[in-house]
Design a protein around this motif. Structure first.
Motif, PDB file in Angstrom:
ATOM      1  N   ALA A 374       0.831  -1.211   0.000  1.00 12.16           N
ATOM      2  CA  ALA A 374       0.000   0.000   0.000  1.00 12.16           C
ATOM      3  C   ALA A 374       0.860   1.253   0.000  1.00 12.16           C
ATOM      4  CB  ALA A 374      -0.926  -0.010   1.212  1.00 12.16           C
ATOM      5  N   TYR A 465      -6.347   5.392   4.627  1.00 11.19           N
ATOM      6  CA  TYR A 465      -5.023   4.781   4.511  1.00 11.19           C
ATOM      7  C   TYR A 465      -4.156   5.028   5.739  1.00 11.19           C
ATOM      8  CZ  TYR A 465      -0.130   4.340   3.167  1.00 11.19           C
ATOM      9  OH  TYR A 465       1.193   4.027   3.146  1.00 11.19           O
ATOM     10  N   ARG A 469      -1.087   2.901   8.097  1.00  6.17           N
ATOM     11  CA  ARG A 469       0.099   3.256   7.323  1.00  6.17           C
ATOM     12  C   ARG A 469       1.358   2.692   7.982  1.00  6.17           C
ATOM     13  NH1 ARG A 469       1.454   9.201   4.970  1.00  6.17           N
ATOM     14  NH2 ARG A 469       3.615   8.821   4.331  1.00  6.17           N
TER      15      ARG A 469
END
Length: 490
Positions: A374, A465, A469
């Motif tokens: 990601a 997100y 993270r």
């Protein structure tokens, strides 16, 4: 001097034996990582017409009061398929057991429900051929007996364990040693004394040694006759009690592709050496379906590596103005990551929803590989959100492309986007469907992706997100090493 010469000779002999063993080990690593696959695997089917294609999903999220709520469709459909069958039912499922771990309640007893449904249908229709193909993980690789599978055998259901040793080794450094030192000893459901990795009665050390091969028949497939033809289901869901609250997806369809799916399962029976007769002996009137050009919705059956080829083709043909959704439990494959970043540069509208890789049946995971991937995607301009999980997993595997020209494609099934899943190591099955945007299955898949991304219906399905993270460079390089070598569970 004579004693010195003897010592030198001994040292030379020891070193020669050690060098020979290392050579044998290295040769085994190389061979079993690239050896030919059994016939019928790594299948890329032709585009075939399909009828009555429907997208199904199981969805779990938090309601306005913070309580976990689940909506389920997939296994209800599977049980209905079994209860309509008169001639044949074939079930190929990876996790088929009642192991729970320490995950939060409630759990649906899917293992017992599927077992009972098959037994009752076999009693009602004695001539029904019922076949269950599964992975040895359900007996912890022979270290314990699975009572539900024994019940199925007693009821006349054929139970076939996949011969995993016929597959390539994804964790080659370990598997080469195991083949020499562990496999010849077999396993036994008696006399185990080490903890069961899934809970329950103790198992043998040999079970743990086999587990470290990290290979599986990971397919999740069902085929049953439905009137004159066949109906099929391809899913990401397992009949596993501990997985019963997971978010999952499925595609159910009829037509000649169901027969082709049956052929891919016959290949597993053949190399596992346990079939009483071919699955393809069943008559199927779907073979007389119209040509693909006459059907607006078409489907392609894919297994193993062709799944990755299809995903890359779908991503690479998307253009500015198209919308692409990826909903994925594990995402780690380097070629697929690069394809997504190329799509971002072309101006494709992207949304990537990933499981945060934190929950595993009551255990806490370390976030790999999704958090590292990601970070890379976000740096390339790809929007990423996390599934909001609370003990369960966002276990879906879905790629959906909606083209500005009015057509859509989706790819779903058992395969995570990792080296182990889509590079000819595990057994996997996906379906690729194409049609107009108003095709019911494409509309339903789009509604599923939209709902999770936007937290529709006053429910919490996804998070920003930044919530999970991870900017650790050390873990980023560790992910790369594990993905390349297979020294990981994903």
């Amino acid at each position: 001097m004579g004693l010195v010469r003897v010592n030198v000779k001994r040292k030379f002999a020891y070193r020669s034996v050690a060098a020979l063993l290392l050579l044998v080990h290295a040769a085994g690593c190389c061979w079993h990582a690239v050896k030919p696959l059994p016939d019928g695997l790594s299948h890329r089917g032709a585009w075939l017409p399909c009828t009555d294609a429907r997208f199904l999903c199981d969805v779990t999220g938090l309601d306005a009061n913070g309580a976990r709520q689940s909506e389920q469709q997939i296994f209800d459909e599977l049980f209905a398929m079994i209860n309509r069958a008169e001639r044949i039912v074939v079930i190929d499922m990876f996790l088929f057991n009642a192991f729970l771990g320490a995950g939060p309640a409630p759990h649906r007893p899917l293992c017992d429900e599927l077992t009972q449904t098959l037994i009752l249908r076999k009693r009602t229709v004695p001539a029904l051929r019922a076949v269950v193909i599964t992975d040895p993980v359900n007996t912890v690789y022979g270290g314990m007996k699975a009572a539900h599978l024994e019940r199925l055998k007693s009821a006349g259901v054929e139970v076939v364990f996949t011969r995993l040793e016929r597959l390539r080794d994804s964790n080659a450094a370990w598997s080469s040693l195991w083949r020499l030192l562990g496999q010849p000893w077999g396993n036994s459901p008696c006399g185990g004394w080490v903890p069961n990795p899934f809970g329950g009665e103790p198992v043998t050390v040999r079970s743990w040694l086999a587990l470290l091969n990290f290979k599986a028949n990971h397919r999740k497939v069902a085929i049953a006759d439905d009137g004159p033809g066949l109906r099929a289901l391809i899913t990401s869901a397992n009949p596993h009690d501990g997985s019963s609250a997971h978010t999952n997806v499925a595609l159910v369809f009829s037509g000649p592709a169901a027969r082709e799916l049956l052929r891919t399962e016959d290949a597993v029976l053949t190399f596992s050496g346990r079939a009483s007769r071919s699955l393809l002996s069943i008559d199927d009137n779907d073979l007389q379906a119209p040509s693909p050009d006459a059907c607006r919705t078409r489907i392609q059956i894919l297994t193993e590596a062709p799944i990755a080829d299809a995903a890359i083709a779908m991503i690479d043909t998307s253009q500015a103005g198209d919308a692409l959704d990826l909903v994925m439990f594990y995402f780690a494959d380097r070629q697929l990551i690069r394809a997504l970043t190329r799509a971002a540069r072309r101006g494709v509208s992207l949304r990537v929803l990933l499981d945060p890789n934190k929950d595993a049946f009551g255990r806490t995971k370390n976030g790999m590989p999704n958090r590292q991937v990601a970070r890379e995607l976000v740096a390339a301009g790809v929007p990423v959100r996390w599934a909001a999980t609370h003990g369960e997993q966002m276990h879906a595997k879905l790629l959906l492309v909606r083209h500005a020209a009015g057509t859509g494609e989706m790819l779903l099934g058992s395969a995570n986007f990792t080296r182990r899943n889509v590079r000819d190591f595990n057994l996997e099955t996906n379906a690729r469907l194409t049609g107009l945007l108003d095709a019911p299955a494409i509309q339903e898949a789009a509604a599923f992706a939209d709902r999770l991304w936007t937290n529709a219906d006053n429910r919490v399905f996804s998070l920003d997100y930044d919530v999970f993270r991870d900017d650790s460079r050390r873990r980023a390089w560790l992910y790369r090493l594990q993905e390349a070598t297979g020294l990981c569970t994903w």
